[in-house]
Design a protein around this motif. Structure first.
Motif, PDB file in Angstrom:
ATOM      1  N   GLU A  11       8.240  11.638  24.345  1.00  0.00           N
ATOM      2  CA  GLU A  11       9.535  11.653  23.670  1.00  0.00           C
ATOM      3  C   GLU A  11       9.637  10.436  22.759  1.00  0.00           C
ATOM      4  OE1 GLU A  11      12.722  12.247  26.367  1.00  0.00           O
ATOM      5  OE2 GLU A  11      11.795  14.009  27.239  1.00  0.00           O
ATOM      6  N   CYS A  12       8.968  10.549  21.639  1.00  0.00           N
ATOM      7  CA  CYS A  12       8.940   9.433  20.706  1.00  0.00           C
ATOM      8  C   CYS A  12       8.803   9.983  19.301  1.00  0.00           C
ATOM      9  CB  CYS A  12       7.770   8.505  21.028  1.00  0.00           C
ATOM     10  SG  CYS A  12       6.158   9.305  20.926  1.00  0.00           S
ATOM     11  N   VAL A  13       8.617   9.102  18.371  1.00  0.00           N
ATOM     12  CA  VAL A  13       8.332   9.528  17.008  1.00  0.00           C
ATOM     13  C   VAL A  13       6.882   9.195  16.695  1.00  0.00           C
ATOM     14  CG1 VAL A  13      10.690   9.350  16.169  1.00  0.00           C
ATOM     15  CG2 VAL A  13       9.181   7.387  15.979  1.00  0.00           C
ATOM     16  N   ASP A  26       9.186  14.125  15.053  1.00  0.00           N
ATOM     17  CA  ASP A  26       9.605  14.036  16.448  1.00  0.00           C
ATOM     18  C   ASP A  26       8.558  14.720  17.315  1.00  0.00           C
ATOM     19  OD1 ASP A  26      10.819  14.206  18.942  1.00  0.00           O
ATOM     20  OD2 ASP A  26      12.717  14.946  18.155  1.00  0.00           O
ATOM     21  N   THR A  27       8.024  14.029  18.309  1.00  0.00           N
ATOM     22  CA  THR A  27       6.989  14.619  19.146  1.00  0.00           C
ATOM     23  C   THR A  27       7.507  15.757  20.019  1.00  0.00           C
ATOM     24  OG1 THR A  27       7.331  12.990  20.879  1.00  0.00           O
ATOM     25  CG2 THR A  27       5.619  12.511  19.274  1.00  0.00           C
ATOM     26  N   LYS A  28       8.811  15.808  20.240  1.00  0.00           N
ATOM     27  CA  LYS A  28       9.362  16.897  21.055  1.00  0.00           C
ATOM     28  C   LYS A  28       9.356  18.218  20.308  1.00  0.00           C
ATOM     29  CE  LYS A  28      12.935  14.407  21.742  1.00  0.00           C
ATOM     30  NZ  LYS A  28      14.285  13.949  22.026  1.00  0.00           N
ATOM     31  N   ASP A  29       9.273  18.180  18.977  1.00  0.00           N
ATOM     32  CA  ASP A  29       9.304  19.403  18.187  1.00  0.00           C
ATOM     33  C   ASP A  29       8.475  19.218  16.921  1.00  0.00           C
ATOM     34  OD1 ASP A  29       9.821  21.885  17.202  1.00  0.00           O
ATOM     35  OD2 ASP A  29      11.993  21.669  17.217  1.00  0.00           O
ATOM     36  N   THR A  74      -4.002  10.757  10.070  1.00  0.00           N
ATOM     37  CA  THR A  74      -3.762  11.232  11.423  1.00  0.00           C
ATOM     38  C   THR A  74      -2.416  10.743  11.944  1.00  0.00           C
ATOM     39  OG1 THR A  74      -6.135  11.128  11.815  1.00  0.00           O
ATOM     40  CG2 THR A  74      -4.714  11.230  13.755  1.00  0.00           C
ATOM     41  N   TRP A  75      -1.731  11.611  12.664  1.00  0.00           N
ATOM     42  CA  TRP A  75      -0.465  11.226  13.298  1.00  0.00           C
ATOM     43  C   TRP A  75      -0.741  10.267  14.440  1.00  0.00           C
ATOM     44  CZ3 TRP A  75       4.089  12.354  11.210  1.00  0.00           C
ATOM     45  CH2 TRP A  75       4.161  13.400  10.302  1.00  0.00           C
ATOM     46  N   ARG A  76       0.130   9.265  14.592  1.00  0.00           N
ATOM     47  CA  ARG A  76       0.015   8.321  15.720  1.00  0.00           C
ATOM     48  C   ARG A  76       1.411   7.972  16.208  1.00  0.00           C
ATOM     49  NH1 ARG A  76       1.113   3.170  13.936  1.00  0.00           N
ATOM     50  NH2 ARG A  76       0.993   2.865  11.698  1.00  0.00           N
ATOM     51  N   LYS A  77       1.492   7.584  17.464  1.00  0.00           N
ATOM     52  CA  LYS A  77       2.781   7.199  18.035  1.00  0.00           C
ATOM     53  C   LYS A  77       3.273   5.940  17.342  1.00  0.00           C
ATOM     54  CE  LYS A  77       4.993   5.871  22.338  1.00  0.00           C
ATOM     55  NZ  LYS A  77       4.820   5.630  23.769  1.00  0.00           N
ATOM     56  N   SER A  78       4.508   5.940  16.957  1.00  0.00           N
ATOM     57  CA  SER A  78       5.082   4.777  16.307  1.00  0.00           C
ATOM     58  C   SER A  78       5.130   3.601  17.273  1.00  0.00           C
ATOM     59  CB  SER A  78       6.503   5.089  15.833  1.00  0.00           C
ATOM     60  OG  SER A  78       7.148   3.917  15.411  1.00  0.00           O
ATOM     61  N   SER A  79       4.833   2.427  16.759  1.00  0.00           N
ATOM     62  CA  SER A  79       4.909   1.228  17.604  1.00  0.00           C
ATOM     63  C   SER A  79       6.356   0.917  17.974  1.00  0.00           C
ATOM     64  CB  SER A  79       4.281   0.033  16.883  1.00  0.00           C
ATOM     65  OG  SER A  79       4.990  -0.250  15.690  1.00  0.00           O
TER      66      SER A  79
END
Length: 61
Positions: free
Chosen positions: A17-19, A32-35, A3-8
């Motif tokens: 706006e994160c990875v 990239d969460t924006k795209d 599963t994708w998760r926000k990078s710490s």
């Protein structure tokens, strides 16, 4: 991939706006969460671990 998760390493208050990262035993993928529809970058797990160690060492310097 898992599963994708926000990078710490994405800072506080970055909102969407994160990875994000997804990991397996052998690989780490980054997007990239924006795209999210664009291509992801995939790295062998040992190379990504070395990259994170270098980032941590640079922070301490």
């Amino acid at each position: 991939m898992n599963t994708w998760r926000k990078s710490s390493y994405s800072g506080e208050g970055d909102g969407n706006e994160c990875v994000e990262i997804a990991t397996t035993r052998t690989h780490t993928a980054v997007r990239d969460t924006k795209d999210r529809a664009r291509a992801t970058l995939t790295f062998p797990a040992p190379a990504f671990a070395a990259f994170l160690r270098a980032l941590k060492a640079a922070r301490r310097s």
